[in-house]
Write an enzyme that holds these catalytic residues in place. Structure first.
Site, PDB file in Angstrom:
ATOM      1  N   GLU A 194       0.797  -1.227   0.000  1.00 54.71           N
ATOM      2  CA  GLU A 194       0.000   0.000   0.000  1.00 54.71           C
ATOM      3  C   GLU A 194       0.829   1.278   0.000  1.00 54.71           C
ATOM      4  O   GLU A 194       0.589   2.201   0.762  1.00 54.71           O
ATOM      5  CB  GLU A 194      -0.969   0.010   1.180  1.00 54.71           C
ATOM      6  CG  GLU A 194      -1.929  -1.177   1.124  1.00 54.71           C
ATOM      7  CD  GLU A 194      -3.171  -0.993   1.973  1.00 54.71           C
ATOM      8  OE1 GLU A 194      -3.030  -0.511   3.098  1.00 54.71           O
ATOM      9  OE2 GLU A 194      -4.262  -1.336   1.494  1.00 54.71           O
TER      10      GLU A 194
ATOM     11  N   ARG B 188       0.806  10.227   4.384  1.00 60.00           N
ATOM     12  CA  ARG B 188       1.918  10.704   5.214  1.00 60.00           C
ATOM     13  C   ARG B 188       2.620  11.897   4.582  1.00 60.00           C
ATOM     14  O   ARG B 188       2.759  12.944   5.200  1.00 60.00           O
ATOM     15  CB  ARG B 188       2.930   9.575   5.439  1.00 60.00           C
ATOM     16  CG  ARG B 188       2.350   8.498   6.298  1.00 60.00           C
ATOM     17  CD  ARG B 188       3.295   7.351   6.549  1.00 60.00           C
ATOM     18  NE  ARG B 188       2.606   6.406   7.421  1.00 60.00           N
ATOM     19  CZ  ARG B 188       3.006   5.173   7.673  1.00 60.00           C
ATOM     20  NH1 ARG B 188       4.126   4.710   7.127  1.00 60.00           N
ATOM     21  NH2 ARG B 188       2.323   4.391   8.476  1.00 60.00           N
TER      22      ARG B 188
ATOM     23  N   ASP C 101     -10.926   0.080   6.475  1.00 61.89           N
ATOM     24  CA  ASP C 101     -11.116   1.125   7.494  1.00 61.89           C
ATOM     25  C   ASP C 101     -11.336   2.549   6.988  1.00 61.89           C
ATOM     26  O   ASP C 101     -12.404   3.138   7.182  1.00 61.89           O
ATOM     27  CB  ASP C 101      -9.963   1.107   8.510  1.00 61.89           C
ATOM     28  CG  ASP C 101      -8.573   1.074   7.867  1.00 61.89           C
ATOM     29  OD1 ASP C 101      -8.465   1.070   6.627  1.00 61.89           O
ATOM     30  OD2 ASP C 101      -7.580   1.055   8.620  1.00 61.89           O
TER      31      ASP C 101
ATOM     32  N   GLU D 112      -5.164   4.427  17.037  1.00 63.71           N
ATOM     33  CA  GLU D 112      -6.612   4.488  16.791  1.00 63.71           C
ATOM     34  C   GLU D 112      -7.434   4.695  18.061  1.00 63.71           C
ATOM     35  O   GLU D 112      -8.434   5.414  18.051  1.00 63.71           O
ATOM     36  CB  GLU D 112      -7.091   3.247  16.036  1.00 63.71           C
ATOM     37  CG  GLU D 112      -6.718   3.250  14.552  1.00 63.71           C
ATOM     38  CD  GLU D 112      -5.257   2.925  14.289  1.00 63.71           C
ATOM     39  OE1 GLU D 112      -4.580   2.399  15.214  1.00 63.71           O
ATOM     40  OE2 GLU D 112      -4.774   3.207  13.180  1.00 63.71           O
TER      41      GLU D 112
END
Ligand SMILES: *[C@@H]1O[C@H](CO)[C@@H](O)[C@H](O)[C@H]1NC(C)=O
Ligand SMILES: *[C@@H]1O[C@H](CO)[C@@H](O)[C@H](O)[C@H]1NC(C)=O
Length: 586
Positions: free
Chosen positions: A175, A183, A311, A482
């Protein structure tokens, strides 16, 4: 609105809307058998889900549309005097000290390298071709927020003088498009916003222009890998050329903010087109599989979950709606649809302790070769973003009148708003429950007890694959953010000091078990074992996310208010703005 320092791209900007039109008709046409086959596959997927789960088909199509017309959201107007949001300075200072402990070690041993290994005091890069500023850029907005001027001056100098994207590497890491976007691009854009320093915006645009060719696929879904020097997208052979749903849907906040700054529609349209393809690919249940086919724009038969590769798709549905100040109802519709589907199919409650969690569903073939879907009571630590996200969604999309108190009162929320608020707060509670380990840290993946599973466990949950005397790799804590992300949002929306107390517990557990005396923080191999064994890696999200959210948790509420900012999925804040473009689909 455009920033004059950001140049217009020179590359032929030949009517992007026409190009999109063309791509759209192409992908819809179904010239060959593949399209038909995948349509069949998609039908099978949906039929499988419905059959297996034994739900009434009609019900899953029905969407409640209560409170659809709410005009925008605000909480400041109705805030009562009872809630104390003043900064907790000693705790906030402790977080800043931890940030410096992490940064100074990285700077001493590995400045400019993409990743850091605090035990062997060395860095490494994603490819042989050299670093692209992962860790430095990811950390800059935290420095700006925390007032670390000297550290920021040195980091800025590195970006201005040393950072280059002329890297001819085969960026074939897992990924890589996602991580480079969230980022590096995200970090540069928020650094620009917080500092006003145009150098950051120029570097952001340079990077975005090198990424743009990944969108040149038949459907407009971007490829997973990119050669930044050659400006080429590369298909992911490990996954049969499929792209992950979260990956393609987690660049919209970044590209749309850049489009606004640069007054350049192309960034906007490329990112938006992906959302149109996903909307058109909808399967009957409203759930999203974790893989899409970039050639035909259909969901591939693959697991469905809120964890890895799923997610941030859900996170960005809500945040795209928030980013443009609630002016693009299509994202609101997609978000409502997804939340309904999640509550119908994935939201579960554990047997004894009543812990709310989200399950995964996996496709399997039965003996006739038919797809059946199996429910797995598995939740990644990654899913812990979702508690805070549901609460944020409830106060922004689930209000009766557009304004809510802190905490919201029941009569201010619609039926959906109440449902999402409740499951959000319960999910936060569950994520805290999974910190009930020897170290006070939470593992990568937990399973929940199911009736008749024969598992012995003190709690309703257990580390996936753990047996007495054996700790699986999923027993790790890798400095993930998270849970503290959700705690920060929950605190801002309720003012309940319990959320600060939980955040402080997690921070202290990190200090106690992850801090490396000679500098930096390491991952812990088994959260349920003392003394801990380290894994020699300090993930870059420690400085960009975990410590930033902790800093914000202990700051007063004027720092990055939630109705004026959206955080990208790497915790880089972008301002909410009023778009100058209309949404290109509905
Ligand atoms: C990472 O890349 C940078 C930039 O090319 C280089 O200076 C550094 O030595 C590399 N680090 C490692 C560990 O190879
Ligand atoms: C967002 O909309 C609200 C009213 O709906 C308005 O008061 C506010 O100024 C807008 N914010 C931006 C950044 O446009």
């Amino acid at each position: 609105m455009a920033d004059p320092a950001i140049r217009k791209r020179k590359t032929g900007k030949s009517s992007p809307s026409q190009k999109n039109e063309h791509l759209f008709t192409d992908s819809k046409r179904g010239k060959d058998g593949t399209t038909i086959k995948t349509v069949l596959a998609a039908v099978l997927v949906s039929a499988g889900v419905l059959l297996y789960m034994n739900y009434d088909t009609a019900r899953s199509f029905v969407r409640t549309r209560l409170g659809k017309q709410s005009p925008g959201w605000d909480f400041e107007a109705t805030r009562g005097g009872a809630v104390d949001f003043s900064a907790d300075l000693p705790k906030r200072d402790a977080v800043v000290a931890a940030f410096k402990h992490a940064w100074l070690a990285y700077e001493r041993d590995a400045m400019g390298d993409d990743e850091y290994h605090p035990i062997r005091k060395a860095g490494s890069n994603l490819t042989q071709a050299g670093g692209i500023g992962y860790t430095v850029v990811d950390s800059i907005d935290s420095m700006l927020l925390m007032g670390l001027e000297e550290e920021h001056a040195r980091a800025r100098k590195w970006v201005a003088e040393k950072m280059t994207f002329e890297r001819d590497g085969n960026f074939n890491t897992f990924e890589v498009l996602l991580f480079t976007t969230i980022r590096v691009l995200g970090g540069l854009l928020s650094a620009y916003h917080l500092s006003g320093d145009h150098m950051y915006a120029e570097r952001a645009q340079d990077l975005a222009d090198r990424i743009l060719p990944v969108f040149n696929t038949p459907t407009g879904l971007p490829l997973s890998m990119v050669n930044l020097k050659k400006r080429e997208g590369i298909p992911d052979k490990d996954n049969h050329g499929l792209v992950s749903t979260a990956e393609v849907s987690t660049l919209q906040l970044e590209f749309k903010y850049l489009a606004m700054l640069a007054d350049d529609d192309e960034y906007w349209r490329k990112a938006e087109k992906v959302m149109q393809v996903i909307k058109d690919a909808r399967i009957a249940t409203g759930l999203a599989s974790i893989f899409l086919n970039p050639d035909d724009g259909k969901f591939a038969i693959s697991p469905i979950r809120l964890g890895s590769r799923g997610d941030s798709y859900y996170e960005y549905l809500l945040k795209q709606y928030l980013q443009t100040n609630l002016t693009e109802p299509v994202y609101r519709d997609m978000y409502d649809d997804a939340m309904d589907a999640i509550h119908t199919h994935l939201m579960k409650t554990s047997e004894a302790e009543g812990l709310t969690y989200t399950a995964e569903i996996l496709p399997e073939r039965d003996q006739q070769g038919k797809i059946i879907w199996r429910v797995i009571p598995k939740q990644d630590h990654l899913v812990c973003f979702f508690g805070g996200s549901l609460m944020l969604g409830a106060v922004s999309t689930g209000t009766v009148g557009g304004t809510v108190s802190v905490p919201p009162r029941a009569e201010e929320l619609t039926a959906q708003g109440k449902r999402d608020w409740l499951s959000g707060t319960e999910l936060v509670r569950t994520c805290m429950a999974t910190h009930n380990t020897a170290t006070g840290l939470s593992p990568e993946i937990v399973h929940f007890r199911m009736a008749g599973d024969g598992i012995e466990s003190k709690h309703d949950w257990y580390i996936k694959g753990a047996r007495p005397g054996y700790a699986p790799y999923d027993a790790r804590y890798i400095l993930r953010p998270e849970t503290v992300e959700s705690l920060f949002i929950a605190f801002r929306l309720t003012g309940d000091p319990q959320y600060r107390a939980w955040g402080w517990d997690i921070f202290q557990a990190i200090e106690k078990h992850c801090r490396v005396e000679s500098g930096g923080y390491a991952s812990v191999l088994n959260v349920d074992e003392l003394p801990v064994k380290y894994e020699d890696k300090m993930e870059t999200f420690l400085m960009s996310e975990t410590l930033k959210y902790l800093y914000l948790l202990f700051s007063d509420e004027s720092v990055l208010p939630l109705n004026k900012y959206v955080f990208n999925t790497e915790a880089h804040p972008f301002p909410v703005f009023y778009p100058s473009l209309r949404t290109g689909f509905s």
